[in-house]
Design a protein around this motif. Sequence first.
Motif, PDB file in Angstrom:
ATOM      1  N   GLU A   1       0.681  -1.134   0.129  1.00 56.86           N
ATOM      2  CA  GLU A   1       0.061  -0.094   0.025  1.00 56.86           C
ATOM      3  C   GLU A   1       0.822   1.197   0.196  1.00 56.86           C
ATOM      4  O   GLU A   1       0.543   2.146  -0.406  1.00 56.86           O
ATOM      5  CB  GLU A   1      -1.043  -0.122   1.246  1.00 56.86           C
ATOM      6  N   TYR A   2       1.962   1.265   0.742  1.00 54.78           N
ATOM      7  CA  TYR A   2       2.866   2.481   0.642  1.00 54.78           C
ATOM      8  C   TYR A   2       3.501   2.590  -0.616  1.00 54.78           C
ATOM      9  O   TYR A   2       3.721   3.872  -1.263  1.00 54.78           O
ATOM     10  CB  TYR A   2       3.905   2.466   1.640  1.00 54.78           C
ATOM     11  N   ILE A   3       3.857   1.622  -1.357  1.00 55.83           N
ATOM     12  CA  ILE A   3       4.420   1.661  -2.784  1.00 55.83           C
ATOM     13  C   ILE A   3       3.297   2.350  -3.735  1.00 55.83           C
ATOM     14  O   ILE A   3       3.575   3.023  -4.492  1.00 55.83           O
ATOM     15  CB  ILE A   3       4.947   0.243  -3.235  1.00 55.83           C
ATOM     16  N   SER A   4       2.061   1.678  -3.572  1.00 53.77           N
ATOM     17  CA  SER A   4       0.877   2.111  -4.502  1.00 53.77           C
ATOM     18  C   SER A   4       0.655   3.564  -4.159  1.00 53.77           C
ATOM     19  O   SER A   4       0.381   4.465  -5.046  1.00 53.77           O
ATOM     20  CB  SER A   4      -0.315   1.257  -4.305  1.00 53.77           C
ATOM     21  N   VAL A   5       0.728   4.086  -3.000  1.00 53.21           N
ATOM     22  CA  VAL A   5       0.438   5.475  -2.563  1.00 53.21           C
ATOM     23  C   VAL A   5       1.722   6.481  -3.092  1.00 53.21           C
ATOM     24  O   VAL A   5       1.391   7.445  -3.856  1.00 53.21           O
ATOM     25  CB  VAL A   5       0.452   5.574  -1.056  1.00 53.21           C
ATOM     26  N   ALA A   6       2.812   5.926  -3.011  1.00 51.81           N
ATOM     27  CA  ALA A   6       3.905   6.619  -3.568  1.00 51.81           C
ATOM     28  C   ALA A   6       3.915   6.975  -5.143  1.00 51.81           C
ATOM     29  O   ALA A   6       4.325   8.010  -5.426  1.00 51.81           O
ATOM     30  CB  ALA A   6       5.273   5.978  -2.985  1.00 51.81           C
ATOM     31  N   ILE A   7       3.523   5.798  -5.713  1.00 54.97           N
ATOM     32  CA  ILE A   7       3.515   5.575  -7.054  1.00 54.97           C
ATOM     33  C   ILE A   7       2.411   6.692  -7.664  1.00 54.97           C
ATOM     34  O   ILE A   7       2.653   7.232  -8.735  1.00 54.97           O
ATOM     35  CB  ILE A   7       3.399   4.386  -7.639  1.00 54.97           C
ATOM     36  N   ALA A   8       1.232   6.612  -7.068  1.00 57.72           N
ATOM     37  CA  ALA A   8       0.114   7.402  -7.360  1.00 57.72           C
ATOM     38  C   ALA A   8       0.270   8.863  -7.140  1.00 57.72           C
ATOM     39  O   ALA A   8       0.113   9.614  -7.826  1.00 57.72           O
ATOM     40  CB  ALA A   8      -1.195   7.068  -6.425  1.00 57.72           C
ATOM     41  N   GLY A   9       1.097   9.352  -5.957  1.00 62.67           N
ATOM     42  CA  GLY A   9       1.573  10.579  -5.865  1.00 62.67           C
ATOM     43  C   GLY A   9       2.382  10.950  -6.765  1.00 62.67           C
ATOM     44  O   GLY A   9       2.286  12.243  -7.319  1.00 62.67           O
ATOM     45  N   VAL A  10       3.313  10.247  -7.298  1.00 59.93           N
ATOM     46  CA  VAL A  10       4.312  10.675  -8.218  1.00 59.93           C
ATOM     47  C   VAL A  10       3.619  10.807  -9.520  1.00 59.93           C
ATOM     48  O   VAL A  10       3.750  11.786 -10.450  1.00 59.93           O
ATOM     49  CB  VAL A  10       5.494   9.650  -8.495  1.00 59.93           C
ATOM     50  N   ALA A  11       2.605  10.064  -9.903  1.00 61.68           N
ATOM     51  CA  ALA A  11       1.725  10.200 -11.080  1.00 61.68           C
ATOM     52  C   ALA A  11       1.028  11.548 -10.963  1.00 61.68           C
ATOM     53  O   ALA A  11       1.077  12.260 -11.998  1.00 61.68           O
ATOM     54  CB  ALA A  11       0.818   8.895 -11.206  1.00 61.68           C
ATOM     55  N   GLY A  12       0.369  11.923  -9.972  1.00 64.24           N
ATOM     56  CA  GLY A  12      -0.196  13.130  -9.596  1.00 64.24           C
ATOM     57  C   GLY A  12       0.715  14.286 -10.001  1.00 64.24           C
ATOM     58  O   GLY A  12       0.359  15.236 -10.766  1.00 64.24           O
ATOM     59  N   PHE A  13       2.229  14.221  -9.478  1.00 61.92           N
ATOM     60  CA  PHE A  13       3.043  15.192  -9.620  1.00 61.92           C
ATOM     61  C   PHE A  13       3.328  15.317 -11.065  1.00 61.92           C
ATOM     62  O   PHE A  13       3.523  16.372 -11.647  1.00 61.92           O
ATOM     63  CB  PHE A  13       4.391  14.921  -8.736  1.00 61.92           C
ATOM     64  N   ILE A  14       3.642  14.161 -11.733  1.00 64.81           N
ATOM     65  CA  ILE A  14       4.151  14.175 -13.058  1.00 64.81           C
ATOM     66  C   ILE A  14       2.943  14.603 -13.844  1.00 64.81           C
ATOM     67  O   ILE A  14       3.237  15.661 -14.779  1.00 64.81           O
ATOM     68  CB  ILE A  14       4.317  12.851 -13.596  1.00 64.81           C
ATOM     69  N   PHE A  15       1.590  14.394 -13.733  1.00 59.78           N
ATOM     70  CA  PHE A  15       0.436  14.885 -14.339  1.00 59.78           C
ATOM     71  C   PHE A  15       0.553  16.607 -14.004  1.00 59.78           C
ATOM     72  O   PHE A  15       0.506  17.465 -15.036  1.00 59.78           O
ATOM     73  CB  PHE A  15      -1.010  14.692 -13.874  1.00 59.78           C
ATOM     74  N   GLY A  16       0.811  17.333 -12.915  1.00 55.07           N
ATOM     75  CA  GLY A  16       0.947  18.401 -12.641  1.00 55.07           C
ATOM     76  C   GLY A  16       1.810  19.326 -13.584  1.00 55.07           C
ATOM     77  O   GLY A  16       1.807  20.348 -14.207  1.00 55.07           O
ATOM     78  N   ALA A  17       3.061  18.611 -13.884  1.00 58.07           N
ATOM     79  CA  ALA A  17       4.308  19.109 -14.459  1.00 58.07           C
ATOM     80  C   ALA A  17       3.859  19.086 -15.985  1.00 58.07           C
ATOM     81  O   ALA A  17       4.131  20.076 -16.468  1.00 58.07           O
ATOM     82  CB  ALA A  17       5.409  18.105 -14.642  1.00 58.07           C
ATOM     83  N   VAL A  18       3.121  18.070 -16.470  1.00 54.66           N
ATOM     84  CA  VAL A  18       2.376  18.426 -17.783  1.00 54.66           C
ATOM     85  C   VAL A  18       1.497  19.334 -17.833  1.00 54.66           C
ATOM     86  O   VAL A  18       1.595  20.449 -18.846  1.00 54.66           O
ATOM     87  CB  VAL A  18       1.973  16.824 -18.354  1.00 54.66           C
TER      88      VAL A  18
END
Length: 131
Positions: free
Chosen positions: A2-19
């Motif tokens: 669950e911690y890994i999925s949260v981290a990956i999802a957070g990074v995905a949200g961050f990358i979406f924000g960059a785009v």
Amino acid sequence: MEYISVAIAGVAGFIFGAVWYTLLANRWMAASGVPLDESGAPANRSDPVPYITSLLGAILVAGMMRHMFVLSGIDTVDKGLVSGLGIGLFLVSPWIATFYSFGARPRSLILIDGGYATFGCMVIGIVLTLF
């Protein structure tokens, strides 16, 4: 896991924000009134604090969304997409609109930042339900 999925999802949200903000950079800079340097770029673009804050914020949002998803039985990509979209559109964006309206901020800024909150939560919701 669950911690890994949260981290990956957070990074995905961050990358979406960059785009998102790269595509809307000129409109966002004009609407937000962010100070610019002599080249026309944000004066604080080399300051790591906003980027670190954004990444940590996305991870915190992903963590809370995961908690809500587990409690609510949201376990498919379709449900994650709709739930993430709903969280962004009906929980986060109204707060942004309230703050910016009282602060006499431009409506375009409400749409840009509210759009990021809405679609960023949707991306996080999708990624959370993939793992």
